[in-house]
Design a protein around this motif. Sequence first.
Motif, PDB file in Angstrom:
ATOM      1  N   THR A   1       9.509  -1.463  -9.797  1.00  0.00           N
ATOM      2  CA  THR A   1       8.597  -1.677  -8.677  1.00  0.00           C
ATOM      3  C   THR A   1       9.198  -2.631  -7.646  1.00  0.00           C
ATOM      4  OG1 THR A   1       6.826  -1.479 -10.285  1.00  0.00           O
ATOM      5  CG2 THR A   1       6.226  -2.318  -8.099  1.00  0.00           C
ATOM      6  N   VAL A   2       8.940  -2.338  -6.369  1.00  0.00           N
ATOM      7  CA  VAL A   2       9.347  -3.252  -5.302  1.00  0.00           C
ATOM      8  C   VAL A   2       8.097  -3.668  -4.535  1.00  0.00           C
ATOM      9  CG1 VAL A   2      10.678  -3.540  -3.185  1.00  0.00           C
ATOM     10  CG2 VAL A   2      11.612  -2.170  -5.050  1.00  0.00           C
ATOM     11  N   PHE A   3       7.974  -4.969  -4.327  1.00  0.00           N
ATOM     12  CA  PHE A   3       6.859  -5.496  -3.544  1.00  0.00           C
ATOM     13  C   PHE A   3       7.481  -6.290  -2.412  1.00  0.00           C
ATOM     14  CE2 PHE A   3       3.753  -8.677  -2.369  1.00  0.00           C
ATOM     15  CZ  PHE A   3       2.522  -8.050  -2.494  1.00  0.00           C
ATOM     16  N   LEU A   4       7.290  -5.842  -1.159  1.00  0.00           N
ATOM     17  CA  LEU A   4       7.898  -6.599  -0.072  1.00  0.00           C
ATOM     18  C   LEU A   4       6.863  -6.921   0.992  1.00  0.00           C
ATOM     19  CD1 LEU A   4      10.059  -4.575   2.421  1.00  0.00           C
ATOM     20  CD2 LEU A   4       8.655  -3.436   0.735  1.00  0.00           C
ATOM     21  N   SER A   5       6.980  -8.120   1.548  1.00  0.00           N
ATOM     22  CA  SER A   5       6.085  -8.485   2.629  1.00  0.00           C
ATOM     23  C   SER A   5       6.836  -8.354   3.944  1.00  0.00           C
ATOM     24  CB  SER A   5       5.600  -9.920   2.463  1.00  0.00           C
ATOM     25  OG  SER A   5       6.550 -10.810   2.990  1.00  0.00           O
ATOM     26  N   SER A   6       6.081  -8.138   5.005  1.00  0.00           N
ATOM     27  CA  SER A   6       6.724  -7.962   6.296  1.00  0.00           C
ATOM     28  C   SER A   6       5.694  -8.169   7.391  1.00  0.00           C
ATOM     29  CB  SER A   6       7.298  -6.556   6.403  1.00  0.00           C
ATOM     30  OG  SER A   6       7.783  -6.335   7.708  1.00  0.00           O
ATOM     31  N   HIS A   7       6.168  -8.468   8.603  1.00  0.00           N
ATOM     32  CA  HIS A   7       5.225  -8.461   9.711  1.00  0.00           C
ATOM     33  C   HIS A   7       5.541  -7.348  10.696  1.00  0.00           C
ATOM     34  CE1 HIS A   7       8.071 -11.802  11.030  1.00  0.00           C
ATOM     35  NE2 HIS A   7       8.448 -10.721  11.618  1.00  0.00           N
ATOM     36  N   THR A   8       6.501  -6.480  10.316  1.00  0.00           N
ATOM     37  CA  THR A   8       6.749  -5.341  11.196  1.00  0.00           C
ATOM     38  C   THR A   8       6.425  -4.037  10.467  1.00  0.00           C
ATOM     39  OG1 THR A   8       9.041  -5.466  10.554  1.00  0.00           O
ATOM     40  CG2 THR A   8       8.494  -6.370  12.692  1.00  0.00           C
ATOM     41  N   LEU A   9       5.599  -3.260  11.109  1.00  0.00           N
ATOM     42  CA  LEU A   9       5.126  -2.018  10.523  1.00  0.00           C
ATOM     43  C   LEU A   9       6.273  -1.044  10.270  1.00  0.00           C
ATOM     44  CD1 LEU A   9       2.740  -0.298   9.704  1.00  0.00           C
ATOM     45  CD2 LEU A   9       2.493   0.413  12.074  1.00  0.00           C
ATOM     46  N   SER A  10       7.212  -0.969  11.240  1.00  0.00           N
ATOM     47  CA  SER A  10       8.260   0.049  11.134  1.00  0.00           C
ATOM     48  C   SER A  10       9.098  -0.169   9.883  1.00  0.00           C
ATOM     49  CB  SER A  10       9.147   0.011  12.377  1.00  0.00           C
ATOM     50  OG  SER A  10       9.694  -1.269  12.529  1.00  0.00           O
ATOM     51  N   GLU A  11       9.390  -1.447   9.573  1.00  0.00           N
ATOM     52  CA  GLU A  11      10.194  -1.741   8.402  1.00  0.00           C
ATOM     53  C   GLU A  11       9.506  -1.227   7.133  1.00  0.00           C
ATOM     54  OE1 GLU A  11      10.702  -5.904   7.705  1.00  0.00           O
ATOM     55  OE2 GLU A  11      11.762  -5.584   5.826  1.00  0.00           O
ATOM     56  N   VAL A  12       8.223  -1.510   7.042  1.00  0.00           N
ATOM     57  CA  VAL A  12       7.462  -1.124   5.858  1.00  0.00           C
ATOM     58  C   VAL A  12       7.323   0.395   5.784  1.00  0.00           C
ATOM     59  CG1 VAL A  12       5.223  -1.326   4.752  1.00  0.00           C
ATOM     60  CG2 VAL A  12       6.253  -3.302   5.820  1.00  0.00           C
ATOM     61  N   GLN A  13       7.078   1.005   6.935  1.00  0.00           N
ATOM     62  CA  GLN A  13       6.871   2.464   6.988  1.00  0.00           C
ATOM     63  C   GLN A  13       8.058   3.230   6.437  1.00  0.00           C
ATOM     64  OE1 GLN A  13       6.049   3.418  11.039  1.00  0.00           O
ATOM     65  NE2 GLN A  13       3.864   3.740  10.642  1.00  0.00           N
ATOM     66  N   ARG A  14       9.255   2.740   6.757  1.00  0.00           N
ATOM     67  CA  ARG A  14      10.446   3.498   6.375  1.00  0.00           C
ATOM     68  C   ARG A  14      10.652   3.533   4.869  1.00  0.00           C
ATOM     69  NH1 ARG A  14      12.726   2.137  11.474  1.00  0.00           N
ATOM     70  NH2 ARG A  14      13.171   0.034  10.830  1.00  0.00           N
ATOM     71  N   VAL A  15      10.145   2.548   4.164  1.00  0.00           N
ATOM     72  CA  VAL A  15      10.522   2.468   2.758  1.00  0.00           C
ATOM     73  C   VAL A  15       9.330   2.508   1.798  1.00  0.00           C
ATOM     74  CG1 VAL A  15      10.651  -0.034   2.898  1.00  0.00           C
ATOM     75  CG2 VAL A  15      11.911   1.159   1.118  1.00  0.00           C
ATOM     76  N   ALA A  16       8.149   2.055   2.262  1.00  0.00           N
ATOM     77  CA  ALA A  16       7.050   1.868   1.307  1.00  0.00           C
ATOM     78  C   ALA A  16       6.259   3.144   1.073  1.00  0.00           C
ATOM     79  CB  ALA A  16       6.120   0.767   1.806  1.00  0.00           C
ATOM     80  N   ASP A  17       5.660   3.245  -0.135  1.00  0.00           N
ATOM     81  CA  ASP A  17       4.742   4.336  -0.427  1.00  0.00           C
ATOM     82  C   ASP A  17       3.338   3.970   0.051  1.00  0.00           C
ATOM     83  OD1 ASP A  17       6.753   5.736  -1.982  1.00  0.00           O
ATOM     84  OD2 ASP A  17       6.480   4.107  -3.425  1.00  0.00           O
ATOM     85  N   ARG A  18       2.959   2.703  -0.241  1.00  0.00           N
ATOM     86  CA  ARG A  18       1.646   2.244   0.181  1.00  0.00           C
ATOM     87  C   ARG A  18       1.784   0.901   0.881  1.00  0.00           C
ATOM     88  NH1 ARG A  18      -2.757   1.374  -3.761  1.00  0.00           N
ATOM     89  NH2 ARG A  18      -1.116   0.453  -5.040  1.00  0.00           N
ATOM     90  N   VAL A  19       0.786   0.602   1.696  1.00  0.00           N
ATOM     91  CA  VAL A  19       0.821  -0.644   2.452  1.00  0.00           C
ATOM     92  C   VAL A  19      -0.515  -1.358   2.298  1.00  0.00           C
ATOM     93  CG1 VAL A  19       1.002  -1.672   4.741  1.00  0.00           C
ATOM     94  CG2 VAL A  19       2.403   0.289   4.160  1.00  0.00           C
ATOM     95  N   GLY A  20      -0.461  -2.677   2.014  1.00  0.00           N
ATOM     96  CA  GLY A  20      -1.660  -3.506   2.029  1.00  0.00           C
ATOM     97  C   GLY A  20      -1.629  -4.341   3.294  1.00  0.00           C
ATOM     98  N   ILE A  21      -2.761  -4.416   3.961  1.00  0.00           N
ATOM     99  CA  ILE A  21      -2.793  -5.178   5.206  1.00  0.00           C
ATOM    100  C   ILE A  21      -3.626  -6.432   5.007  1.00  0.00           C
ATOM    101  CG2 ILE A  21      -3.519  -5.150   7.614  1.00  0.00           C
ATOM    102  CD1 ILE A  21      -2.889  -2.180   7.615  1.00  0.00           C
ATOM    103  N   ILE A  22      -3.033  -7.580   5.330  1.00  0.00           N
ATOM    104  CA  ILE A  22      -3.699  -8.856   5.104  1.00  0.00           C
ATOM    105  C   ILE A  22      -3.818  -9.606   6.422  1.00  0.00           C
ATOM    106  CG2 ILE A  22      -1.518  -9.956   4.467  1.00  0.00           C
ATOM    107  CD1 ILE A  22      -3.091 -11.761   2.583  1.00  0.00           C
ATOM    108  N   ARG A  23      -4.966 -10.250   6.601  1.00  0.00           N
ATOM    109  CA  ARG A  23      -5.171 -11.014   7.823  1.00  0.00           C
ATOM    110  C   ARG A  23      -6.104 -12.171   7.502  1.00  0.00           C
ATOM    111  NH1 ARG A  23      -7.996 -10.883  13.108  1.00  0.00           N
ATOM    112  NH2 ARG A  23      -6.370 -10.808  14.686  1.00  0.00           N
ATOM    113  N   ASP A  24      -5.750 -13.366   7.910  1.00  0.00           N
ATOM    114  CA  ASP A  24      -6.552 -14.562   7.638  1.00  0.00           C
ATOM    115  C   ASP A  24      -6.951 -14.668   6.168  1.00  0.00           C
ATOM    116  OD1 ASP A  24      -6.412 -15.242  10.255  1.00  0.00           O
ATOM    117  OD2 ASP A  24      -8.301 -14.260  10.800  1.00  0.00           O
ATOM    118  N   GLY A  25      -6.039 -14.302   5.280  1.00  0.00           N
ATOM    119  CA  GLY A  25      -6.298 -14.454   3.855  1.00  0.00           C
ATOM    120  C   GLY A  25      -7.106 -13.334   3.231  1.00  0.00           C
ATOM    121  N   HIS A  26      -7.588 -12.414   4.039  1.00  0.00           N
ATOM    122  CA  HIS A  26      -8.374 -11.287   3.511  1.00  0.00           C
ATOM    123  C   HIS A  26      -7.516 -10.039   3.461  1.00  0.00           C
ATOM    124  CE1 HIS A  26     -12.381 -13.213   3.802  1.00  0.00           C
ATOM    125  NE2 HIS A  26     -11.799 -13.889   4.775  1.00  0.00           N
TER     126      HIS A  26
END
Lengths: 551, 301
Positions: free
Chosen positions: B183-208
């Motif tokens: 498993t790979v878990f990576l954090s990012s603030h750019t959507l394009s980076e995550v889009q190219r490699v991830a299967d799923r994306v969790g979106i976090i904002r203000d701790g939620h």
Amino acid sequence: MGLNTYSVAVRDRLTGVLVAAVAVAVMLWFTLAVYSDLDLSFYYDNMPPSLLESFGISTEAGGLGGLAYGAMYNLIGALALAGLAIAIGAASIAGEEQRGTLGLLLANPRSRSRVLAAKLAALVTLVGAGALLLYAAGHLVPRLMDIDIGGLHVGALMLHLGANALLWGMLALAVGAWTGQPGLASGSAAGLMVLSYLGSSVLPLLDGGDTAAKMLPWTWFTETAPEVNGVSTGYLALQLGACAALAAIAFVGLRRRDLRSGGSMTTLMDRLRANPRTHALVERVSGQARVSSITTKTVSDHQVLTTIVSALALYIAILMPPFYTFLPGEVSEFFAQLPDAMIAMVGGVDMGTATGFLQGEVFSITVPIALIVLTATVGAHALAGEEEARTMGLLLANAIPRRAVVLHKAASMVILAAVVGLVTFLGSTAGVLLSGVDVAVADLAATCVLVTLLGLDFGALAMLVSAATGRVRAATSAAAGAAGAAYVLQTFLPLSDRYDQWAAVSPFHYYLGSDPLTTGMPWGDAAVLAGAFVVLVALAVPAFQRRDLRG
Amino acid sequence: MSEPAIKTTRLSKSYGDVRALVDLDLSVGPGEVFGFLGPNGAGKSTMIRTVLDLIRPTRGSAQILGMDSHTDAVRIRRRVGYLPSDLALYPKLTGRDTLRYFANLRGGVDWAYVERLAARLQADLDKKTSDYSSGNRQKVGIIQAFMSRPDLIIMDEPSTGIDPLVQQEFQAMMRDVAHEGRTVFLSSHTLSEVQRVADRVGIIRDGHLIDVERVHDLRSKAIRRVELVFDAPAPAEDFARIEGARDVEAHDTSVRLAFDGNMDELLQVATGRHHLVDINSEEADLEEIFLAYYRGEEARV
């Protein structure tokens, strides 16, 4: 105060200066309390005024103040302020350079000279503020205790003391400006300061040594006893002139040098590694070995400091026994007449005997300071250093419990302190055997074991604070402050019948209290020192385990 | 191994009044590349540092590979590789010595594999880490996270400072890991980076944790900034009518708009009535996506 290079640098250190001044004031209180308990009339009635004068005590000045001020400010107060000045000076240019923030600072429309000028001004301000606080304490404490210090020149003492501190701070700043190495800057300035302090106390005892002693900056500060005789214009001019010269040297160095972007020193090993012919050998010797475990890595991290500290200890230890044989006979007689309170002032030892001289010049102050500098540095950086450098997360990403990190770091501290203890033992043994002075090798061994344990106690204290706070500066300050207070407790409390049992709270009591250089190993005291180390490290484990890590 | 690689239950972390993480419920399965997306200060690093037991949750818990993040911290770390954000290394060690150090602490690292990883990333291991560029330092960090072939690799903004070519290789490395069932878990603030490699994306904002989406779904929701250039001026109204078009501006022969509708429709209008010369489309920044999310939430209520 607006935010600029000057005000930021001042603000950063003001608390430290304040804490140091308060600590010294508290210790002055202590000393005065002990001395006011003594019957001083004996000394004034029975001793020739010339002898008193030579110790910086004026009969007119009421004596009590003279003794306490001489003891407190000439050593502890002066070392505290000078030590702070060295820390500030080393951080000024070299510290920012190593952190990589100097480039950011110079990206603004500011010349290097202007940045340096602001840093210099901050150093002068901070040292000035420290001297001023000590001056205020010097008047306030006796007033609160209702002790008359009339006739003492507190202002003159602070002027010389401040100039002395500034000089060592400027030296650290200049070395830092030339090299960009904060460790080298503070190490060399502190080393030279200790040598200068020692030289100014030992050289005048020798025939013809006076002239040599006059070359030493510490002599410019203490020789004329400014607390009794007022400002010595000539020496003050020398002190300030040296400060100005060092400042000029700093300007030249900083202007002509390539700045690093958060780099490190190129060592001999690096050069050998870069050379294709020796590359493979160096890889095998240094590369593998120093990263094989946390302990070895930590030991190798502090190699440079350990080498400097060991060299200093070795130098002093070898040199002092032969030195004793050169002392003219009058010195022994002179010390034989001295009352205890004055002996306490010069480190609590009778310099007229070989063991007393060795204790005074090697074991009572110099080697403990050297060792504690090392152990406190190792202890403070052990946990907080990695947190501040943001490598602790990476380290703990491996399958290592936090407890193991603490224990590995403590183990490396023991190894490094043992190296210095061993070197001191070998050096002093060589010195004693070469000069034929009457000190037993077994007693030297006992003293070296004890001093190593003493250093480890303060290192473990630094480690505990480091584990609990994650802050290097808090940890080093705590260890340094505790060491100063412990030294004062052990030196002065035994003089007073009323307070003498209290000396037992000081680790120094278990180190030199039984006079191990003549009586050999006090196993009980050694056990107390070793036990304190174990307890402090054991406390550091839960302190570190329970905390959210920084970085 | 069917248990989730990461499972958090109401994971919360507060610093005094500041709530850095609030009731985070998240599950990441084995063999997945999971992207954790959020602006700076959203709580990404707090979540990662909590899961790794560097800091402790105020409330809630996290299970890593089926083990409790606090009580089993050491056993977990034996099976997890970690790359912190804003990586710092030991300045006096070379890249190789740094990797050896961590390999010694970990044990069981195949050095040939380390050399292969270094070659893939074109990492220079001979210099002291203080003399590295930030990209090369990052490569050493990536290698140390991968080198023990851990079951879970957690990386906090791993692509910082790495050039695009090496990024491609790095993404291939992440997919290799997922193919092996790890498993790979990576954090990012750019959507394009995550889009190219991830299967799923969790979106976090203000701790939620706002949402967890499959990348495919997220892409269809994403707003794009589109610029259409024609051979003659075109009226803005033609495009403003299309569903999902916003902020339409006509300027000379070009039309600019923000668009989160069906691309087919847009192109039909653009090519049907006018002569399209050039088209330029780029993804909107994260803040705009969040705005779109919030609009969506409001619409549903």
